[in-house]
Design an enzyme around this catalytic site. Structure first.
Site, PDB file in Angstrom:
ATOM      1  N   ASP A  47     -10.739   1.542  -3.772  1.00  7.10           N
ATOM      2  CA  ASP A  47     -11.274   1.160  -2.459  1.00  7.10           C
ATOM      3  C   ASP A  47     -12.788   1.041  -2.506  1.00  7.10           C
ATOM      4  O   ASP A  47     -13.414   0.673  -1.518  1.00  7.10           O
ATOM      5  CB  ASP A  47     -10.882   2.200  -1.395  1.00  7.10           C
ATOM      6  CG  ASP A  47      -9.560   1.852  -0.722  1.00  7.10           C
ATOM      7  OD1 ASP A  47      -9.021   0.770  -1.002  1.00  7.10           O
ATOM      8  OD2 ASP A  47      -9.075   2.669   0.082  1.00  7.10           O
TER       9      ASP A  47
ATOM     10  N   ASP B 142       0.824  -1.212   0.000  1.00  3.78           N
ATOM     11  CA  ASP B 142       0.000   0.000   0.000  1.00  3.78           C
ATOM     12  C   ASP B 142       0.862   1.267   0.000  1.00  3.78           C
ATOM     13  O   ASP B 142       2.049   1.218   0.332  1.00  3.78           O
ATOM     14  CB  ASP B 142      -0.899  -0.024   1.250  1.00  3.78           C
ATOM     15  CG  ASP B 142      -2.294   0.505   0.954  1.00  3.78           C
ATOM     16  OD1 ASP B 142      -2.413   1.397   0.104  1.00  3.78           O
ATOM     17  OD2 ASP B 142      -3.254   0.027   1.598  1.00  3.78           O
TER      18      ASP B 142
HETATM   19  C1  GLA Z   1      -5.869   1.470   2.114  1.00  4.55           C
HETATM   20  C2  GLA Z   1      -6.262   0.374   1.163  1.00  4.55           C
HETATM   21  C3  GLA Z   1      -7.344  -0.476   1.780  1.00  4.55           C
HETATM   22  C4  GLA Z   1      -6.845  -1.047   3.084  1.00  4.55           C
HETATM   23  C5  GLA Z   1      -6.413   0.072   3.993  1.00  4.55           C
HETATM   24  C6  GLA Z   1      -5.764  -0.448   5.243  1.00  4.55           C
HETATM   25  O1  GLA Z   1      -6.881   2.395   2.265  1.00  4.55           O
HETATM   26  O2  GLA Z   1      -6.662   0.895  -0.057  1.00  4.55           O
HETATM   27  O3  GLA Z   1      -7.730  -1.511   0.898  1.00  4.55           O
HETATM   28  O4  GLA Z   1      -5.786  -1.926   2.837  1.00  4.55           O
HETATM   29  O5  GLA Z   1      -5.478   0.936   3.353  1.00  4.55           O
HETATM   30  O6  GLA Z   1      -5.424   0.562   6.092  1.00  4.55           O
END
Ligand code: GLA
Length: 693
Positions: free
Chosen positions: A497, A440
């Site tokens: 997301d 991430d």
């Molecule tokens: C980001 C990612 C999510 C999740 C969160 C965890 O927002 O896009 O899918 O993994 O971090 O904190």
């Protein structure tokens, strides 16, 4: 006159240079005959001179030079050691030619600056890759270096580039060509939801399925700059490069990233499938290309930071019984990470949540027949962390900078930072059987910095060398880091997301302009969507996920018996079809109804296809308009079946043929008349399978 040409069966690119000067692209389009006289092509390309012009038109070269009276944006902006502007005038040195490849060397002997442009054309994917390199005898300051510059077509009224936001990636922005320039510059230091580095230039009348189009993608994760400029004489130029002034140090060598470009005479889909194939077959390096993409389960929207071993085990068991093949443990397993305010960089298992380490969970997951993946956010640090308290100087940017999600970025240009993070991650990967990282990157940088991106690349490369079997997913709050640069070292993107199937349908549709199925993650989210508040039926959620690399992300304990049954059925359909679908082309259909988003995924040999027709809204007219298919053999017969005809609603009272039976029809009919589907409810998906007989 010097001339060079590059060919694939879809396109010809001709470069020509007057005397010693940098060349111009004098032709780029449909294939030219082998014997074409390139001198004539070059001279035929030159425009007239009239009043109000110089006595000769300055070249629109592959790196337009400010010093040669070029009336538009230059391809290079450079300063010497003492900061005085450098205005090189390049002269030919040599050309290295190989089949499908060309490298042109130029130099300004007086200023001691060299320029190399390389071009390669791929005969199978139809992608042209172009890259520029600059060298200097002493360290110089780079402000701007364009990858080799391409002309924009003049029979085009508009261009399409990309915007977006968190949970709303890959929105298209259409701008009319007019005098002056369309200028996009991403100064966030990350590819970004808002700045996918792509451009499509359709010629007049082009649609997804017909007409001529040109498309570009800049393969770099640190933020790009794009210029699409129309000169007063009507010529158009397209420049792509790193965002300006992101090289903070003087140096003796600079490179642009690869610029990927393609011409299509068969609609925008011709460009889209070129990018899809090139990404899949040339850029992404799967550890095991023959392994089918496993169905994922990701626990983020089920438990967030609340990790509880018995609950996770229960969820894993249920996910496996639904058909999941890989379990991904998301954020929350390390440090003291009970919310997003702490612990990034403290990559050690939290003993409060996992008193016996991750072993018991991983063993359980393996016992369910699934492999195990884990979340990291390697380039980030919370001021609220042990590592920060000891090494506050490892963070990038000013002490008083604005935080993003309560975190700072680490300075990835520092070797000791990369080594530290490498060691922490390597320990987790060595001590456990892990085959997947969700990587991430949840904030933008405090300022653009190319060294940061190179540092990120170096860390990923180092880990991949030691753990070659581990696949990596590129995530950045969803689709904030998607480009061919990151995808040359990763294997999947977390596209968004948003697990809202309606949003996802559109995001996936537009992302397919560049991304193939095989790298595009798509999950079945919770019944009550966490990011939009919408409620969608399981069937819609499942089919939208099955269009790409499928996974689940809801808490499976919320599913009722019907939902479980539908999810199992669609997942098993996905598994049954993934082998061919993951090598298929995604062809966006020209839907006659703006409420319907439709695509045809077609096997490369044309032997079979699946059509997904999503009702993204309610239509203006009462009954569905026929949906025309594309790229079929007009002469051949196809059997077409509505896979999910059992899910017609009670409001569909008539007898359109596909509701009751499979049909056998010609490709000609499917492409000219099209399929008449039953009335859909909004937020449902028709799925049709086709087979060439
Ligand atoms: C980001 C990612 C999510 C999740 C969160 C965890 O927002 O896009 O899918 O993994 O971090 O904190």
């Amino acid at each position: 006159m010097q001339t060079w040409r590059l060919d694939s069966t879809r396109q010809t690119l001709v470069l020509a240079a007057r005397r010693e000067r940098l060349p111009e692209v004098v032709y780029w389009g449909a294939p030219l005959p082998a014997g074409e006289d390139l001198d004539t092509i070059a001279r035929g390309h030159a425009i007239d001179v009239t009043g109000g012009m110089l006595d000769e038109n300055p070249d629109l070269s592959i790196c337009p030079e400010a010093v040669r009276s070029f009336p538009g944006q230059p391809g290079l902006i450079l300063r010497d050691e003492d900061s005085s502007p450098l205005l090189p005038k390049f002269c030919f040195e040599k050309a290295d030619e190989a089949e499908s490849e060309l490298e042109l060397h130029y130099a300004d002997a007086a200023l001691k600056i060299g320029y190399v442009a390389s071009f390669a054309i791929d005969s199978e994917t139809h992608i042209i890759t172009a890259q520029a390199r600059l060298t200097a005898s002493r360290p110089v300051h780079l402000h701007w270096l364009a990858a080799p510059v391409f002309p924009g077509p003049q029979n085009s009224g508009e261009m399409i580039d990309f915007t977006g936001r968190w949970c709303g990636e890959f929105k298209t922005a259409t701008t009319a060509w007019s005098a002056g320039m369309r200028f996009r510059e991403n100064r966030t230091g990350r590819t970004g939801h808002e700045h996918f580095p792509g451009l499509i230039v359709p010629c007049t009348g082009a649609t997804n399925t017909q007409g001529e189009a040109y498309a570009f993608h800049y393969g770099w994760s640190g933020g790009h700059k794009m210029i699409a400029e129309e000169l007063p004489d009507g010529r158009r130029q397209i420049q792509f490069g790193h965002a300006a002034r992101m090289e903070t140090e003087a140096a003796t060598e600079f490179r642009s990233s690869p610029l990927y470009a393609s011409y299509s005479g068969v609609g925008i889909n011709g460009c889209a499938t070129a990018f899809q194939r090139h990404l899949r077959d040339r850029i992404v390096q799967f550890p095991n290309p023959d392994r089918p993409r496993p169905v994922h389960y990701n626990c983020w929207e089920a438990v967030y930071f609340d990790h509880n071993l018995p609950v996770l085990k229960d969820i894993a068991t249920r996910a496996a019984s639904l058909g999941a093949e890989r379990f991904v443990l998301d954020d929350g397993w390390f440090g003291q990470r009970d919310d997003d305010t702490t612990s990034l960089s403290d990559w050690e298992v939290d003993p409060r949540k996992y008193p016996d380490g991750l072993g018991p969970l991983i063993d359980h997951v393996h016992g369910q027949g699934m492999s195990f993946g884990i979340w990291f956010e390697p380039e980030m640090i919370n001021p609220e962390s042990d590592v920060y308290r000891k090494n506050p100087h490892w963070a990038l940017g000013a002490e008083d900078q604005i935080l993003g999600r309560q975190q700072k970025a680490l300075n990835m240009a520092l070797p000791e930072v990369r080594e530290f993070i490498f060691d922490r991650m390597a320990k987790i990967l060595r001590d456990h059987e892990i085959d997947y990282i969700k990587w991430d990157h949840n904030r933008v940088l405090p300022m653009p910095d190319a060294a940061q991106t190179r540092g990120s690349y170096a860390l990923i490369d180092a880990l991949r060398e030691v753990f070659p079997a581990v696949e990596i997913e590129s995530c950045a709050s969803g689709g904030g880091r998607i480009d061919f640069g990151i995808l040359s070292r990763t294997h999947r993107v977390w596209l968004s997301d948003s697990n809202d199937a309606l949003e996802r349908l559109r995001i996936q549709h537009n992302a397919a302009l560049f991304l193939p199925t095989v790298v595009t993650g798509s999950h079945v989210g919770p019944r009550h969507c966490h990011t939009s508040g919408r409620v969608h039926d399981i069937s819609f959620r499942a089919w939208v996920a099955a269009q790409r690399h499928m996974g689940f992300e809801m808490d499976p304990r919320e599913l009722d018996t019907r939902e479980e049954a539908v999810l199992k059925e669609v997942t098993s359909w996905f598994k049954h079809n993934r082998d061919w679908m993951h090598k298929a082309d995604i062809l966006r259909l020209d839907s006659p109804d703006p409420a319907v988003i439709a695509e045809q995924q077609q096997a490369t040999d044309g032997s079979r296809f699946v059509v997904f027709a999503g009702a993204a809204g309610t239509s203006d007219q009462i009954a569905p308009r026929p949906l025309k298919l594309t790229r079929l053999d007009a002469e051949r017969t196809y059997r077409v079946r509505l896979v999910n005809r059992a899910s017609t609603s009670g409001l569909s009272r008539g007898t359109p043929i596909l509701k009751g039976e499979d049909i056998e029809v010609s490709g000609a009919w499917l492409m000219s008349q099209g399929l008449t589907l039953p009335c859909p409810m909004p937020c449902t998906m028709w799925v049709l399978e086709g087979e060439r007989l």
